[in-house]
Design an enzyme around this catalytic site. Sequence first.
Site, mmCIF file in Angstrom:
data_model
loop_
_atom_site.group_PDB
_atom_site.id
_atom_site.type_symbol
_atom_site.label_atom_id
_atom_site.label_comp_id
_atom_site.label_asym_id
_atom_site.label_seq_id
_atom_site.Cartn_x
_atom_site.Cartn_y
_atom_site.Cartn_z
ATOM 1 N N CYS A 383 0.843 -1.201 0.000
ATOM 2 C CA CYS A 383 0.000 0.000 0.000
ATOM 3 C C CYS A 383 0.882 1.255 0.000
ATOM 4 C CB CYS A 383 -0.982 -0.057 1.168
ATOM 5 S SG CYS A 383 -2.461 0.930 0.873
ATOM 6 N N HIS A 518 -3.451 -5.216 0.533
ATOM 7 C CA HIS A 518 -2.843 -5.668 1.796
ATOM 8 C C HIS A 518 -2.865 -7.195 1.833
ATOM 9 C CE1 HIS A 518 -2.523 -1.894 4.144
ATOM 10 N NE2 HIS A 518 -3.458 -1.490 3.301
ATOM 11 N N GLU A 520 -1.525 -9.213 3.752
ATOM 12 C CA GLU A 520 -1.535 -9.798 5.100
ATOM 13 C C GLU A 520 -2.931 -10.147 5.605
ATOM 14 O OE1 GLU A 520 -0.820 -6.688 4.286
ATOM 15 O OE2 GLU A 520 -1.342 -5.213 5.829
HETATM 16 N N1 GLN Z 1 -2.096 6.627 2.902
HETATM 17 C C1 GLN Z 1 -2.179 5.888 1.684
HETATM 18 C C2 GLN Z 1 -3.572 5.995 1.067
HETATM 19 O O1 GLN Z 1 -4.496 6.373 1.718
HETATM 20 C C3 GLN Z 1 -1.827 4.436 1.925
HETATM 21 C C4 GLN Z 1 -2.808 3.745 2.806
HETATM 22 C C5 GLN Z 1 -2.272 2.450 3.313
HETATM 23 O O2 GLN Z 1 -1.079 2.212 3.267
HETATM 24 N N2 GLN Z 1 -3.143 1.607 3.852
HETATM 25 O O3 GLN Z 1 -3.734 5.672 -0.086
#
Ligand code: GLN
Length: 546
Positions: A383, A518, A520
Amino acid sequence: MSNQETKYIFVTGGVLSSLGKGIAAASISTLLKNVGFKVSILKADPYINVDPGTMSPLEHGEVFVTDDGAETDLDLGHYERFLDENLTQANNFTTGRVYSAVIEKERRGDYLGKTIQVIPHIVDEIANRIKEAGKGKDILIVEIGGTVGDIEGLPFLEAIRSLKSEVGKRRAMNIHLTLVPFIKAAGELKTKPTQHSVQELRRIGITPDMLICRSEYPLPRELRNKLAFSCGVERNSVIECLDATTIYQVPLNFLKENILTPISEALDLGVLTPHMDDWDVLVKRVIAPRDELLIAFVGKYIDLKESYKSLTESLIHAGAHLNAKVKIRWVDSEVIEDKGCEDILSEVDGILVAGGFGERGVVGKMQAIRYAREHKIPYLGICLGMQLAMIEFARNVLHIEDANSAEFNPTCKNPIIYLIDSFMDASGQKQLRTFQSPLGGTMRLGGYACETKEGSLLRDVYAGEKTIRERHRHRYEANPAYREAFEKEGLIVSGESEGLIEAVELKGHPWFLGVQFHPEFTSRLTNPNKTILAFAKAALIQRQNG
Ligand code: GLN
Protein backbone atom coordinates in the site's frame (compact mmCIF):
# COMPACT_ATOMS: atom_id res chain seq x y z
CA MET A 1 -27.84 -29.76 10.87
CA SER A 2 -30.48 -27.33 9.69
CA ASN A 3 -30.41 -23.70 10.60
CA GLN A 4 -32.98 -24.40 13.30
CA GLU A 5 -30.34 -26.30 15.13
CA THR A 6 -27.49 -23.82 15.21
CA LYS A 7 -25.76 -24.22 18.55
CA TYR A 8 -24.11 -21.37 20.38
CA ILE A 9 -20.98 -21.07 22.48
CA PHE A 10 -20.88 -17.76 24.34
CA VAL A 11 -17.47 -16.65 25.53
CA THR A 12 -17.20 -13.99 28.23
CA GLY A 13 -14.20 -12.67 30.08
CA GLY A 14 -13.58 -11.80 33.68
CA VAL A 15 -11.07 -10.22 36.04
CA LEU A 16 -8.91 -8.44 33.45
CA SER A 17 -8.89 -7.56 29.79
CA SER A 18 -6.12 -8.82 27.49
CA LEU A 19 -6.38 -12.39 28.74
CA GLY A 20 -6.68 -13.73 25.20
CA LYS A 21 -10.41 -14.29 24.91
CA GLY A 22 -10.20 -13.90 21.14
CA ILE A 23 -7.46 -16.52 20.85
CA ALA A 24 -9.38 -18.88 23.13
CA ALA A 25 -12.56 -18.46 21.07
CA ALA A 26 -10.63 -18.87 17.80
CA SER A 27 -8.89 -21.97 19.14
CA ILE A 28 -12.19 -23.63 20.01
CA SER A 29 -13.51 -22.75 16.56
CA THR A 30 -10.45 -24.39 14.97
CA LEU A 31 -10.96 -27.62 16.89
CA LEU A 32 -14.66 -27.80 16.03
CA LYS A 33 -14.03 -27.00 12.37
CA ASN A 34 -11.46 -29.77 12.23
CA VAL A 35 -14.01 -32.18 13.66
CA GLY A 36 -16.08 -31.41 10.56
CA PHE A 37 -18.65 -28.89 11.80
CA LYS A 38 -19.67 -25.76 9.94
CA VAL A 39 -18.43 -23.18 12.40
CA SER A 40 -18.54 -19.42 12.46
CA ILE A 41 -17.52 -16.88 15.01
CA LEU A 42 -18.73 -13.43 15.99
CA LYS A 43 -17.33 -10.64 18.10
CA ALA A 44 -19.84 -8.38 19.84
CA ASP A 45 -18.10 -5.27 21.12
CA PRO A 46 -19.80 -3.21 23.83
CA TYR A 47 -17.88 -0.02 23.02
CA ILE A 48 -19.82 2.88 21.53
CA ASN A 49 -17.84 3.53 18.31
CA VAL A 50 -19.85 2.37 15.30
CA ASP A 51 -16.78 0.51 14.04
CA PRO A 52 -13.04 0.62 14.78
CA GLY A 53 -12.24 2.34 11.44
CA THR A 54 -11.75 5.73 13.07
CA MET A 55 -10.05 4.51 16.24
CA SER A 56 -6.40 5.31 16.85
CA PRO A 57 -4.04 2.40 16.23
CA LEU A 58 -2.33 3.49 19.44
CA GLU A 59 -5.44 2.72 21.39
CA HIS A 60 -7.05 -0.08 19.51
CA GLY A 61 -4.32 -1.86 17.57
CA GLU A 62 -5.00 -2.90 14.00
CA VAL A 63 -8.12 -2.22 12.00
CA PHE A 64 -8.82 -5.51 10.28
CA VAL A 65 -10.55 -5.33 6.89
CA THR A 66 -12.88 -8.09 5.75
CA ASP A 67 -13.44 -9.11 2.15
CA ASP A 68 -16.79 -7.30 2.08
CA GLY A 69 -15.09 -4.06 3.12
CA ALA A 70 -15.87 -3.83 6.83
CA GLU A 71 -13.33 -2.18 9.12
CA THR A 72 -13.45 -4.48 12.09
CA ASP A 73 -11.86 -5.40 15.37
CA LEU A 74 -8.45 -7.06 15.21
CA ASP A 75 -9.90 -10.18 16.80
CA LEU A 76 -11.63 -10.89 13.49
CA GLY A 77 -8.17 -11.23 12.02
CA HIS A 78 -7.37 -13.92 14.56
CA TYR A 79 -10.61 -15.69 13.81
CA GLU A 80 -9.85 -15.78 10.08
CA ARG A 81 -6.26 -16.86 10.66
CA PHE A 82 -7.40 -19.76 12.82
CA LEU A 83 -10.58 -20.71 10.95
CA ASP A 84 -9.21 -20.17 7.43
CA GLU A 85 -12.53 -18.71 6.33
CA ASN A 86 -13.65 -15.29 5.16
CA LEU A 87 -15.84 -13.52 7.68
CA THR A 88 -18.08 -10.53 6.92
CA GLN A 89 -19.61 -7.34 8.33
CA ALA A 90 -22.05 -9.56 10.20
CA ASN A 91 -19.28 -11.11 12.29
CA ASN A 92 -18.50 -7.96 14.27
CA PHE A 93 -20.80 -5.34 15.72
CA THR A 94 -20.65 -2.73 18.45
CA THR A 95 -23.03 -0.88 20.76
CA GLY A 96 -22.75 2.05 18.35
CA ARG A 97 -23.97 -0.07 15.45
CA VAL A 98 -26.80 -1.58 17.50
CA TYR A 99 -28.08 1.79 18.69
CA SER A 100 -27.78 3.30 15.21
CA ALA A 101 -29.93 0.51 13.81
CA VAL A 102 -32.54 0.79 16.57
CA ILE A 103 -32.72 4.58 16.29
CA GLU A 104 -33.07 4.34 12.53
CA LYS A 105 -35.98 1.91 12.93
CA GLU A 106 -37.56 4.17 15.52
CA ARG A 107 -37.32 7.18 13.17
CA ARG A 108 -38.92 5.11 10.41
CA GLY A 109 -41.79 4.27 12.72
CA ASP A 110 -41.07 0.53 12.76
CA TYR A 111 -41.87 0.30 16.47
CA LEU A 112 -45.37 1.72 16.02
CA GLY A 113 -45.02 4.43 18.62
CA LYS A 114 -43.75 2.22 21.42
CA THR A 115 -41.32 3.56 24.03
CA ILE A 116 -37.89 2.29 22.98
CA GLN A 117 -35.94 0.70 25.83
CA VAL A 118 -32.76 -1.27 26.41
CA ILE A 119 -34.97 -4.23 27.28
CA PRO A 120 -36.44 -5.42 24.97
CA HIS A 121 -35.39 -3.34 21.95
CA ILE A 122 -31.64 -3.07 22.27
CA VAL A 123 -31.30 -6.58 23.65
CA ASP A 124 -33.48 -8.01 20.85
CA GLU A 125 -31.41 -6.20 18.23
CA ILE A 126 -28.28 -7.83 19.68
CA ALA A 127 -29.88 -11.28 19.88
CA ASN A 128 -31.20 -10.99 16.31
CA ARG A 129 -27.76 -10.09 15.01
CA ILE A 130 -26.32 -13.14 16.76
CA LYS A 131 -29.00 -15.41 15.28
CA GLU A 132 -28.44 -13.93 11.83
CA ALA A 133 -24.68 -14.65 12.00
CA GLY A 134 -25.41 -18.26 12.99
CA LYS A 135 -27.65 -18.98 10.00
CA GLY A 136 -26.54 -22.03 8.06
CA LYS A 137 -23.91 -22.95 10.64
CA ASP A 138 -23.76 -25.91 12.99
CA ILE A 139 -22.04 -23.92 15.69
CA LEU A 140 -21.62 -20.18 16.23
CA ILE A 141 -19.06 -18.97 18.74
CA VAL A 142 -19.92 -15.57 20.18
CA GLU A 143 -17.23 -13.60 21.95
CA ILE A 144 -18.48 -10.73 24.09
CA GLY A 145 -15.84 -7.99 24.18
CA GLY A 146 -14.73 -6.39 27.43
CA THR A 147 -14.98 -7.82 30.92
CA VAL A 148 -17.96 -8.87 33.04
CA GLY A 149 -18.92 -5.90 35.19
CA ASP A 150 -18.45 -3.28 32.45
CA ILE A 151 -21.55 -1.08 32.37
CA GLU A 152 -21.78 -1.06 28.59
CA GLY A 153 -21.57 -4.86 28.47
CA LEU A 154 -24.86 -5.44 30.32
CA PRO A 155 -27.23 -5.50 27.31
CA PHE A 156 -24.92 -7.96 25.57
CA LEU A 157 -24.88 -10.30 28.55
CA GLU A 158 -28.65 -10.02 28.85
CA ALA A 159 -28.90 -10.90 25.15
CA ILE A 160 -26.88 -14.10 25.51
CA ARG A 161 -28.72 -14.99 28.72
CA SER A 162 -32.08 -14.71 27.05
CA LEU A 163 -30.90 -16.40 23.86
CA LYS A 164 -29.71 -19.39 25.84
CA SER A 165 -33.09 -19.87 27.46
CA GLU A 166 -34.88 -19.21 24.16
CA VAL A 167 -33.04 -21.94 22.23
CA GLY A 168 -33.41 -24.46 25.04
CA LYS A 169 -31.35 -27.29 26.44
CA ARG A 170 -28.14 -28.50 24.80
CA ARG A 171 -28.15 -25.73 22.26
CA ALA A 172 -26.05 -23.12 24.01
CA MET A 173 -23.28 -22.97 26.55
CA ASN A 174 -21.33 -20.30 28.41
CA ILE A 175 -17.57 -20.32 28.65
CA HIS A 176 -15.98 -17.85 31.02
CA LEU A 177 -12.32 -16.94 30.61
CA THR A 178 -10.63 -15.85 33.77
CA LEU A 179 -7.28 -15.28 35.45
CA VAL A 180 -5.81 -17.43 38.19
CA PRO A 181 -2.95 -15.24 39.40
CA PHE A 182 0.16 -16.46 41.17
CA ILE A 183 0.92 -14.40 44.26
CA LYS A 184 4.63 -14.47 44.84
CA ALA A 185 4.58 -13.53 48.52
CA ALA A 186 2.16 -16.35 49.30
CA GLY A 187 3.72 -18.71 46.76
CA GLU A 188 0.20 -19.65 45.66
CA LEU A 189 -2.24 -19.55 42.79
CA LYS A 190 -5.39 -17.72 43.82
CA THR A 191 -9.00 -18.58 42.94
CA LYS A 192 -10.75 -15.60 44.50
CA PRO A 193 -10.76 -13.29 41.44
CA THR A 194 -12.40 -16.10 39.44
CA GLN A 195 -14.99 -16.68 42.16
CA HIS A 196 -15.87 -12.99 42.21
CA SER A 197 -16.07 -12.79 38.46
CA VAL A 198 -18.41 -15.79 38.31
CA GLN A 199 -20.53 -14.25 41.06
CA GLU A 200 -20.85 -11.13 38.95
CA LEU A 201 -22.00 -13.26 36.02
CA ARG A 202 -24.51 -15.11 38.16
CA ARG A 203 -25.93 -11.85 39.42
CA ILE A 204 -27.13 -11.20 35.89
CA GLY A 205 -28.43 -14.70 35.45
CA ILE A 206 -25.57 -16.45 33.67
CA THR A 207 -23.97 -19.56 35.11
CA PRO A 208 -20.86 -20.62 33.26
CA ASP A 209 -20.68 -24.18 31.93
CA MET A 210 -16.91 -24.01 31.61
CA LEU A 211 -14.03 -22.00 33.00
CA ILE A 212 -10.91 -21.37 30.95
CA CYS A 213 -8.25 -20.33 33.43
CA ARG A 214 -5.28 -18.28 32.29
CA SER A 215 -2.38 -19.02 34.55
CA GLU A 216 1.38 -18.84 34.60
CA TYR A 217 1.60 -22.18 36.39
CA PRO A 218 -0.20 -25.52 36.01
CA LEU A 219 -3.38 -25.76 38.08
CA PRO A 220 -3.02 -28.33 40.87
CA ARG A 221 -5.82 -30.86 41.25
CA GLU A 222 -7.13 -29.39 44.55
CA LEU A 223 -7.33 -25.96 42.98
CA ARG A 224 -9.32 -27.31 40.03
CA ASN A 225 -11.67 -29.00 42.49
CA LYS A 226 -12.06 -25.79 44.43
CA LEU A 227 -12.82 -23.79 41.30
CA ALA A 228 -15.34 -26.37 40.10
CA PHE A 229 -17.06 -26.49 43.47
CA SER A 230 -17.16 -22.77 44.15
CA CYS A 231 -18.19 -21.77 40.63
CA GLY A 232 -20.69 -24.54 40.04
CA VAL A 233 -19.05 -26.16 37.00
CA GLU A 234 -18.20 -29.80 36.42
CA ARG A 235 -14.69 -30.87 37.38
CA ASN A 236 -13.75 -31.65 33.74
CA SER A 237 -14.93 -28.18 32.73
CA VAL A 238 -12.09 -26.34 34.47
CA ILE A 239 -9.66 -25.88 31.59
CA GLU A 240 -6.12 -24.72 32.17
CA CYS A 241 -4.66 -22.21 29.70
CA LEU A 242 -0.97 -21.59 30.26
CA ASP A 243 1.10 -19.05 28.36
CA ALA A 244 1.95 -20.64 25.00
CA THR A 245 5.09 -20.27 22.89
CA THR A 246 2.87 -19.33 19.97
CA ILE A 247 -0.84 -18.54 19.86
CA TYR A 248 -1.26 -21.39 17.35
CA GLN A 249 -0.33 -23.84 20.09
CA VAL A 250 -3.45 -22.97 22.09
CA PRO A 251 -5.88 -25.31 20.24
CA LEU A 252 -3.42 -28.17 20.78
CA ASN A 253 -3.09 -27.30 24.46
CA PHE A 254 -6.88 -27.22 24.79
CA LEU A 255 -7.03 -30.63 23.21
CA LYS A 256 -4.62 -31.95 25.84
CA GLU A 257 -7.00 -30.56 28.45
CA ASN A 258 -9.81 -32.55 26.77
CA ILE A 259 -11.82 -29.42 26.20
CA LEU A 260 -14.05 -31.10 23.63
CA THR A 261 -15.51 -33.58 26.12
CA PRO A 262 -17.39 -31.02 28.23
CA ILE A 263 -18.27 -29.02 25.09
CA SER A 264 -19.77 -32.15 23.58
CA GLU A 265 -21.65 -32.89 26.80
CA ALA A 266 -23.04 -29.37 27.00
CA LEU A 267 -24.13 -29.24 23.36
CA ASP A 268 -24.86 -32.91 22.74
CA LEU A 269 -22.38 -33.24 19.90
CA GLY A 270 -21.36 -36.91 20.26
CA VAL A 271 -17.79 -38.14 20.04
CA LEU A 272 -15.48 -35.41 18.74
CA THR A 273 -12.18 -36.22 17.05
CA PRO A 274 -10.55 -33.25 15.36
CA HIS A 275 -7.97 -33.75 12.62
CA MET A 276 -5.13 -31.56 13.77
CA ASP A 277 -2.12 -33.30 12.17
CA ASP A 278 -1.34 -30.57 9.62
CA TRP A 279 -1.81 -27.89 12.25
CA ASP A 280 0.49 -29.78 14.60
CA VAL A 281 3.29 -29.94 11.99
CA LEU A 282 3.04 -26.20 11.33
CA VAL A 283 3.08 -25.35 15.05
CA LYS A 284 6.17 -27.50 15.55
CA ARG A 285 7.89 -25.53 12.80
CA VAL A 286 6.86 -22.22 14.36
CA ILE A 287 8.35 -23.35 17.67
CA ALA A 288 11.54 -25.00 16.38
CA PRO A 289 12.24 -24.04 12.76
CA ARG A 290 15.16 -25.29 10.71
CA ASP A 291 16.25 -21.99 9.15
CA GLU A 292 16.17 -18.34 9.98
CA LEU A 293 15.95 -15.10 8.04
CA LEU A 294 15.89 -11.42 8.91
CA ILE A 295 13.43 -8.88 7.56
CA ALA A 296 13.75 -5.15 8.20
CA PHE A 297 10.30 -3.72 8.90
CA VAL A 298 10.68 -0.02 8.20
CA GLY A 299 7.88 2.08 9.62
CA LYS A 300 6.85 4.85 11.90
CA TYR A 301 4.67 2.83 14.24
CA ILE A 302 7.50 0.57 15.30
CA ASP A 303 6.45 0.83 18.92
CA LEU A 304 2.98 -0.10 17.80
CA LYS A 305 3.42 -3.69 16.81
CA GLU A 306 -0.24 -4.44 17.54
CA SER A 307 -1.25 -2.19 14.67
CA TYR A 308 0.59 -4.51 12.27
CA LYS A 309 -0.77 -7.70 13.79
CA SER A 310 -1.92 -9.26 10.51
CA LEU A 311 1.42 -8.56 8.89
CA THR A 312 3.55 -10.01 11.68
CA GLU A 313 1.24 -13.04 11.85
CA SER A 314 1.46 -13.50 8.07
CA LEU A 315 5.26 -13.65 8.36
CA ILE A 316 4.86 -16.36 11.00
CA HIS A 317 2.62 -18.32 8.61
CA ALA A 318 5.15 -17.96 5.79
CA GLY A 319 7.92 -19.05 8.16
CA ALA A 320 5.97 -22.15 9.20
CA HIS A 321 5.63 -23.18 5.55
CA LEU A 322 9.31 -22.50 4.81
CA ASN A 323 10.40 -24.13 8.08
CA ALA A 324 12.21 -20.92 8.92
CA LYS A 325 11.94 -18.36 11.65
CA VAL A 326 11.23 -14.96 10.14
CA LYS A 327 12.93 -12.52 12.48
CA ILE A 328 11.85 -8.92 12.29
CA ARG A 329 14.17 -5.97 12.79
CA TRP A 330 11.88 -3.06 13.68
CA VAL A 331 13.39 -0.01 12.06
CA ASP A 332 12.13 3.48 12.82
CA SER A 333 12.28 5.29 9.48
CA GLU A 334 13.12 8.53 11.25
CA VAL A 335 16.30 6.89 12.55
CA ILE A 336 17.25 6.13 8.93
CA GLU A 337 16.66 9.81 8.14
CA ASP A 338 19.27 10.66 10.82
CA LYS A 339 21.78 7.87 10.40
CA GLY A 340 21.41 6.53 6.85
CA CYS A 341 20.76 2.92 5.83
CA GLU A 342 24.11 1.17 5.82
CA ASP A 343 24.45 0.16 9.47
CA ILE A 344 20.82 -0.75 9.81
CA LEU A 345 20.08 -2.54 6.55
CA SER A 346 23.31 -4.04 5.25
CA GLU A 347 22.78 -7.43 6.91
CA VAL A 348 19.07 -7.93 6.40
CA ASP A 349 17.66 -10.48 3.94
CA GLY A 350 14.58 -8.51 2.98
CA ILE A 351 13.11 -5.03 3.42
CA LEU A 352 9.44 -4.37 4.07
CA VAL A 353 7.57 -1.08 4.03
CA ALA A 354 4.00 -1.57 5.11
CA GLY A 355 0.83 0.47 4.85
CA GLY A 356 0.47 3.78 6.61
CA PHE A 357 -1.08 7.21 6.63
CA GLY A 358 0.51 10.65 6.86
CA GLU A 359 3.82 12.16 5.90
CA ARG A 360 5.91 11.56 8.99
CA GLY A 361 8.79 9.16 8.33
CA VAL A 362 8.25 8.80 4.58
CA VAL A 363 11.69 10.17 3.67
CA GLY A 364 13.41 7.45 5.71
CA LYS A 365 11.13 4.84 4.19
CA MET A 366 12.14 5.98 0.70
CA GLN A 367 15.82 5.83 1.68
CA ALA A 368 15.27 2.21 2.71
CA ILE A 369 13.46 1.47 -0.57
CA ARG A 370 16.31 3.00 -2.56
CA TYR A 371 18.75 0.86 -0.60
CA ALA A 372 16.76 -2.28 -1.43
CA ARG A 373 16.54 -1.28 -5.09
CA GLU A 374 20.21 -0.46 -5.51
CA HIS A 375 21.60 -3.31 -3.38
CA LYS A 376 19.26 -5.87 -4.91
CA ILE A 377 17.77 -6.85 -1.55
CA PRO A 378 14.27 -8.40 -1.78
CA TYR A 379 11.70 -5.65 -1.25
CA LEU A 380 8.00 -5.81 -0.51
CA GLY A 381 6.03 -2.56 -0.42
CA ILE A 382 2.48 -2.79 0.81
CA CYS A 383 0.00 0.00 0.00
CA LEU A 384 1.92 3.10 1.14
CA GLY A 385 5.04 0.93 0.61
CA MET A 386 4.14 0.61 -3.08
CA GLN A 387 3.27 4.29 -3.41
CA LEU A 388 6.61 5.31 -1.88
CA ALA A 389 8.51 2.89 -4.14
CA MET A 390 7.00 4.74 -7.10
CA ILE A 391 7.83 8.19 -5.70
CA GLU A 392 11.38 7.09 -4.90
CA PHE A 393 11.79 5.75 -8.43
CA ALA A 394 10.33 8.91 -9.95
CA ARG A 395 12.68 11.14 -7.97
CA ASN A 396 15.90 9.15 -8.26
CA VAL A 397 15.60 7.34 -11.60
CA LEU A 398 13.20 9.49 -13.63
CA HIS A 399 14.71 12.62 -12.04
CA ILE A 400 11.33 14.18 -11.33
CA GLU A 401 12.57 16.02 -8.28
CA ASP A 402 9.21 17.23 -6.98
CA ALA A 403 7.50 13.85 -7.46
CA ASN A 404 5.20 13.28 -4.50
CA SER A 405 1.90 11.99 -3.24
CA ALA A 406 -1.08 14.32 -3.07
CA GLU A 407 -1.48 12.97 0.46
CA PHE A 408 1.68 14.81 1.51
CA ASN A 409 1.43 17.78 -0.83
CA PRO A 410 -2.05 18.34 -2.30
CA THR A 411 -0.82 20.95 -4.78
CA CYS A 412 2.35 19.24 -5.97
CA LYS A 413 3.13 19.55 -9.69
CA ASN A 414 3.98 15.88 -10.14
CA PRO A 415 1.47 13.84 -8.18
CA ILE A 416 2.78 10.32 -8.78
CA ILE A 417 0.17 9.28 -6.24
CA TYR A 418 -3.08 11.19 -6.50
CA LEU A 419 -6.58 11.29 -5.18
CA ILE A 420 -9.57 9.97 -7.05
CA ASP A 421 -12.64 11.40 -5.35
CA SER A 422 -14.96 8.83 -6.74
CA PHE A 423 -13.35 5.77 -8.18
CA MET A 424 -14.49 5.28 -11.76
CA ASP A 425 -13.97 2.30 -13.97
CA ALA A 426 -11.76 2.60 -17.08
CA SER A 427 -14.58 4.06 -19.18
CA GLY A 428 -15.09 6.77 -16.59
CA GLN A 429 -18.72 5.72 -16.28
CA LYS A 430 -19.52 3.31 -13.58
CA GLN A 431 -18.73 4.28 -10.05
CA LEU A 432 -16.76 1.58 -8.29
CA ARG A 433 -17.69 0.25 -4.90
CA THR A 434 -16.34 2.63 -2.31
CA PHE A 435 -17.09 3.61 1.22
CA GLN A 436 -17.57 7.07 2.56
CA SER A 437 -15.27 7.62 5.48
CA PRO A 438 -16.87 9.38 8.43
CA LEU A 439 -13.76 11.59 8.55
CA GLY A 440 -14.42 12.75 5.01
CA GLY A 441 -13.08 11.39 1.73
CA THR A 442 -13.57 8.05 0.14
CA MET A 443 -11.80 4.88 1.11
CA ARG A 444 -11.37 1.91 -1.14
CA LEU A 445 -12.02 -0.97 1.21
CA GLY A 446 -12.25 -4.73 0.99
CA GLY A 447 -11.61 -7.38 -1.64
CA TYR A 448 -11.17 -6.58 -5.32
CA ALA A 449 -10.05 -8.71 -8.23
CA CYS A 450 -6.65 -7.94 -9.74
CA GLU A 451 -5.40 -9.04 -13.16
CA THR A 452 -1.79 -10.19 -13.13
CA LYS A 453 0.47 -9.49 -16.12
CA GLU A 454 1.73 -12.45 -18.09
CA GLY A 455 5.37 -13.27 -17.43
CA SER A 456 5.51 -11.03 -14.35
CA LEU A 457 6.84 -11.75 -10.88
CA LEU A 458 3.31 -11.17 -9.57
CA ARG A 459 1.88 -13.84 -11.88
CA ASP A 460 4.62 -16.17 -10.71
CA VAL A 461 4.00 -15.38 -7.04
CA TYR A 462 0.37 -16.42 -7.53
CA ALA A 463 1.37 -19.69 -9.22
CA GLY A 464 0.23 -18.57 -12.66
CA GLU A 465 -3.20 -17.28 -11.62
CA LYS A 466 -4.53 -14.64 -14.02
CA THR A 467 -7.03 -13.14 -11.64
CA ILE A 468 -6.35 -12.84 -7.95
CA ARG A 469 -8.33 -11.26 -5.15
CA GLU A 470 -6.89 -9.30 -2.25
CA ARG A 471 -8.14 -6.71 0.25
CA HIS A 472 -7.66 -2.94 0.34
CA ARG A 473 -7.73 0.03 2.63
CA HIS A 474 -6.57 3.19 0.93
CA ARG A 475 -7.64 6.54 -0.37
CA TYR A 476 -4.87 7.45 -2.84
CA GLU A 477 -3.94 5.80 -6.14
CA ALA A 478 -0.97 5.50 -8.48
CA ASN A 479 -1.37 8.08 -11.24
CA PRO A 480 -1.51 6.37 -14.69
CA ALA A 481 -0.15 9.52 -16.40
CA TYR A 482 3.37 8.44 -15.40
CA ARG A 483 3.01 4.79 -16.30
CA GLU A 484 4.85 4.97 -19.62
CA ALA A 485 7.80 6.82 -18.11
CA PHE A 486 8.07 4.26 -15.32
CA GLU A 487 7.87 1.29 -17.63
CA LYS A 488 10.53 2.73 -19.97
CA GLU A 489 12.99 2.74 -17.10
CA GLY A 490 12.07 -0.70 -15.79
CA LEU A 491 9.38 -0.20 -13.16
CA ILE A 492 6.61 -2.31 -14.67
CA VAL A 493 2.91 -2.32 -13.82
CA SER A 494 2.20 -6.00 -13.20
CA GLY A 495 -1.22 -5.88 -11.60
CA GLU A 496 -4.37 -3.94 -12.48
CA SER A 497 -7.68 -3.74 -10.73
CA GLU A 498 -10.67 -2.11 -12.41
CA GLY A 499 -8.27 0.01 -14.46
CA LEU A 500 -6.26 1.07 -11.42
CA ILE A 501 -2.56 0.33 -10.92
CA GLU A 502 -2.47 -2.45 -8.38
CA ALA A 503 1.12 -3.72 -8.46
CA VAL A 504 4.53 -2.60 -9.70
CA GLU A 505 7.80 -4.50 -9.96
CA LEU A 506 11.35 -3.83 -10.98
CA LYS A 507 12.94 -5.48 -13.99
CA GLY A 508 16.44 -6.83 -13.40
CA HIS A 509 16.01 -6.98 -9.62
CA PRO A 510 15.84 -10.40 -7.94
CA TRP A 511 12.61 -9.59 -6.06
CA PHE A 512 11.08 -6.12 -5.89
CA LEU A 513 7.32 -5.87 -5.64
CA GLY A 514 4.95 -3.10 -4.61
CA VAL A 515 1.29 -3.95 -4.11
CA GLN A 516 -1.60 -1.56 -3.50
CA PHE A 517 -3.50 -4.32 -1.70
CA HIS A 518 -2.84 -5.67 1.80
CA PRO A 519 -1.80 -9.30 1.34
CA GLU A 520 -1.54 -9.80 5.10
CA PHE A 521 -5.32 -9.72 5.58
CA THR A 522 -5.83 -13.03 3.81
CA SER A 523 -2.99 -15.00 5.36
CA ARG A 524 -3.82 -17.99 7.53
CA LEU A 525 -1.60 -20.49 9.34
CA THR A 526 -2.75 -23.36 7.14
CA ASN A 527 -2.99 -21.22 4.02
CA PRO A 528 -0.33 -18.49 3.95
CA ASN A 529 -0.72 -15.50 1.67
CA LYS A 530 1.17 -16.04 -1.57
CA THR A 531 2.79 -12.59 -1.74
CA ILE A 532 4.08 -12.80 1.82
CA LEU A 533 5.24 -16.39 1.33
CA ALA A 534 7.10 -15.54 -1.90
CA PHE A 535 8.74 -12.51 -0.28
CA ALA A 536 9.92 -14.57 2.71
CA LYS A 537 11.17 -17.23 0.31
CA ALA A 538 13.12 -14.65 -1.70
CA ALA A 539 14.66 -13.38 1.55
CA LEU A 540 15.61 -16.93 2.54
CA ILE A 541 17.31 -17.40 -0.84
CA GLN A 542 19.07 -14.07 -0.36
CA ARG A 543 20.27 -15.32 3.04
CA GLN A 544 21.49 -18.62 1.63
CA ASN A 545 23.31 -16.96 -1.24
CA GLY A 546 24.94 -14.67 1.28
N1 GLN B 1 -2.10 6.63 2.90
C1 GLN B 1 -2.18 5.89 1.68
C2 GLN B 1 -3.57 5.99 1.07
O1 GLN B 1 -4.50 6.37 1.72
C3 GLN B 1 -1.83 4.44 1.92
C4 GLN B 1 -2.81 3.74 2.81
C5 GLN B 1 -2.27 2.45 3.31
O2 GLN B 1 -1.08 2.21 3.27
N2 GLN B 1 -3.14 1.61 3.85
O3 GLN B 1 -3.73 5.67 -0.09
